[in-house]
Motif scaffolding. Structure first.
Motif, PDB file in Angstrom:
ATOM      1  N   GLU A  16      -0.632   9.735  -8.036  1.00 19.33           N
ATOM      2  CA  GLU A  16      -0.447   8.910  -9.240  1.00 19.33           C
ATOM      3  C   GLU A  16       0.855   9.266  -9.951  1.00 19.33           C
ATOM      4  OE1 GLU A  16      -4.771   9.679  -8.390  1.00 19.33           O
ATOM      5  OE2 GLU A  16      -3.072  10.987  -8.834  1.00 19.33           O
ATOM      6  N   ASP A  35       0.844  -1.189   0.000  1.00 21.10           N
ATOM      7  CA  ASP A  35       0.000   0.000   0.000  1.00 21.10           C
ATOM      8  C   ASP A  35       0.882   1.241   0.000  1.00 21.10           C
ATOM      9  OD1 ASP A  35      -2.678  -1.425   0.714  1.00 21.10           O
ATOM     10  OD2 ASP A  35      -1.253  -2.123   2.227  1.00 21.10           O
ATOM     11  N   SER A  46      -6.496   0.373  -7.262  1.00 19.42           N
ATOM     12  CA  SER A  46      -7.196   1.304  -6.370  1.00 19.42           C
ATOM     13  C   SER A  46      -8.675   0.964  -6.333  1.00 19.42           C
ATOM     14  CB  SER A  46      -7.016   2.743  -6.854  1.00 19.42           C
ATOM     15  OG  SER A  46      -7.684   3.655  -5.990  1.00 19.42           O
ATOM     16  N   ASP A  88     -10.588   3.500  -6.125  1.00 20.80           N
ATOM     17  CA  ASP A  88     -11.061   4.768  -6.659  1.00 20.80           C
ATOM     18  C   ASP A  88     -10.944   4.798  -8.184  1.00 20.80           C
ATOM     19  OD1 ASP A  88     -11.208   7.538  -7.454  1.00 20.80           O
ATOM     20  OD2 ASP A  88     -10.759   8.117  -5.389  1.00 20.80           O
ATOM     21  N   VAL A 114      -8.682   7.532  -9.648  1.00 20.17           N
ATOM     22  CA  VAL A 114      -7.246   7.231  -9.610  1.00 20.17           C
ATOM     23  C   VAL A 114      -6.850   6.419 -10.839  1.00 20.17           C
ATOM     24  CG1 VAL A 114      -5.473   5.899  -8.388  1.00 20.17           C
ATOM     25  CG2 VAL A 114      -7.042   7.363  -7.103  1.00 20.17           C
ATOM     26  N   GLU A 149      -1.129  -0.830  -4.303  1.00 21.38           N
ATOM     27  CA  GLU A 149      -2.408  -0.156  -4.090  1.00 21.38           C
ATOM     28  C   GLU A 149      -2.166   1.303  -3.744  1.00 21.38           C
ATOM     29  OE1 GLU A 149      -6.357   0.069  -1.239  1.00 21.38           O
ATOM     30  OE2 GLU A 149      -5.115  -1.739  -1.146  1.00 21.38           O
ATOM     31  N   LEU A 150      -2.754   2.192  -4.502  1.00 19.76           N
ATOM     32  CA  LEU A 150      -2.696   3.612  -4.192  1.00 19.76           C
ATOM     33  C   LEU A 150      -3.806   3.917  -3.200  1.00 19.76           C
ATOM     34  CD1 LEU A 150      -1.035   3.300  -6.832  1.00 19.76           C
ATOM     35  CD2 LEU A 150      -1.764   5.599  -7.444  1.00 19.76           C
ATOM     36  N   LYS A 151      -3.397   4.163  -1.948  1.00 16.97           N
ATOM     37  CA  LYS A 151      -4.346   4.386  -0.857  1.00 16.97           C
ATOM     38  C   LYS A 151      -4.708   5.869  -0.813  1.00 16.97           C
ATOM     39  CE  LYS A 151      -5.336   1.871   2.006  1.00 16.97           C
ATOM     40  NZ  LYS A 151      -6.427   0.873   2.198  1.00 16.97           N
TER      41      LYS A 151
END
Length: 243
Positions: free
Chosen positions: A122, A38, A142, A144, A147, A110-112
């Motif tokens: 990003e 993460d 993600s 989202d 994102v 994972e882009l938290k």
């Protein structure tokens, strides 16, 4: 049946999650070929590997990750909560993890974030991964949709993945809409029909978080292409590598 083993936040069943100790323990197992981590941003824009939006659970610090600069964060203890043997483990930078994993493990990063919590997240991750020549060794994931769209806008060559944990909705349709090549999904949400459909469409699928041999067997029987994300890669080894 040897569904790919993905170490969840490193070997987090035995080492403190998302630390270099957990990464090294995962790397020491020859059958671990993927790892999930993460990533968030410090106040001064450094991508760091940590799960929670706050520091409280996994470090001896307090407050939000986004409100602390990298150097003060490095002085925190991110290991003692797991055991005395890990005292002094630090919150690693994404760069440190990339350097350890390069050529050895593929990474699900994972882009938290939530909403506009981390403007520039990003770009920071894309730029760093690209500078290491590791674009083909990672998938950026993600919950989202925004994102995932921004990643494709900034560099469409990156592999992207949707994380899905809703009781409602059509994950296969959503993956297609977002031009993703990867679906990260709670193992309880994965059905034989969905697994078959994704495989037919060439979508990689990862089920999380699977720590019991019984569930690993069930997923393996469901489809050979389901990647098994686990805190306990040793259980995966015992399950699939028995003589």
């Amino acid at each position: 049946m040897q569904n790919i083993c993905v170490a969840h936040r490193g070997f987090s069943g035995k080492a403190p999650e998302n630390t270099l100790a957990a990464v090294r323990m995962a790397l020491a197992l020859p059958f671990v070929s993927w790892m999930e981590i993460d990533v968030q941003l410090t106040r001064d824009g450094v991508p760091v590997v940590i799960h929670d939006f706050t520091l409280d659970r996994t470090t001896n610090g307090h407050g939000k990750v986004k409100n602390m600069d990298f150097e003060p964060m490095r002085r925190l203890d991110a290991g003692s909560w797991k055991g005395r043997a890990f005292r002094g483990e630090k919150v690693p930078s994404l760069e440190e993890v990339l350097d350890l994993a390069s050529g050895r493990l593929k990474l699900n990063i994972e882009l938290k974030t939530s909403g506009d919590m981390y403007p520039g997240l990003e770009k920071a991750v894309i730029d760093l991964v690209s500078s290491k020549g590791m674009r083909d060794e990672v998938v950026l994931t993600s919950f989202d949709a925004g994102v995932l769209k921004r990643i494709k806008e900034q560099d469409p060559r990156f592999h992207t993945g949707l994380i899905f944990d809703s009781r409602l909705g059509d994950p296969a349709r959503k993956v297609k809409e977002l031009d993703c090549s990867f679906l990260s999904i709670s193992f309880a949400r994965l059905s034989p029909g969905l697994a078959r459909l994704l495989a037919e469409r060439g979508i990689k699928m990862m089920a999380w978080t699977v720590d019991k041999a019984k569930e690993m067997h069930r997923l393996a029987e469901m489809h050979s292409e389901i990647m098994i994300c686990t805190n306990r890669p040793d259980v995966w080894g015992d399950t699939f590598l028995k003589a």
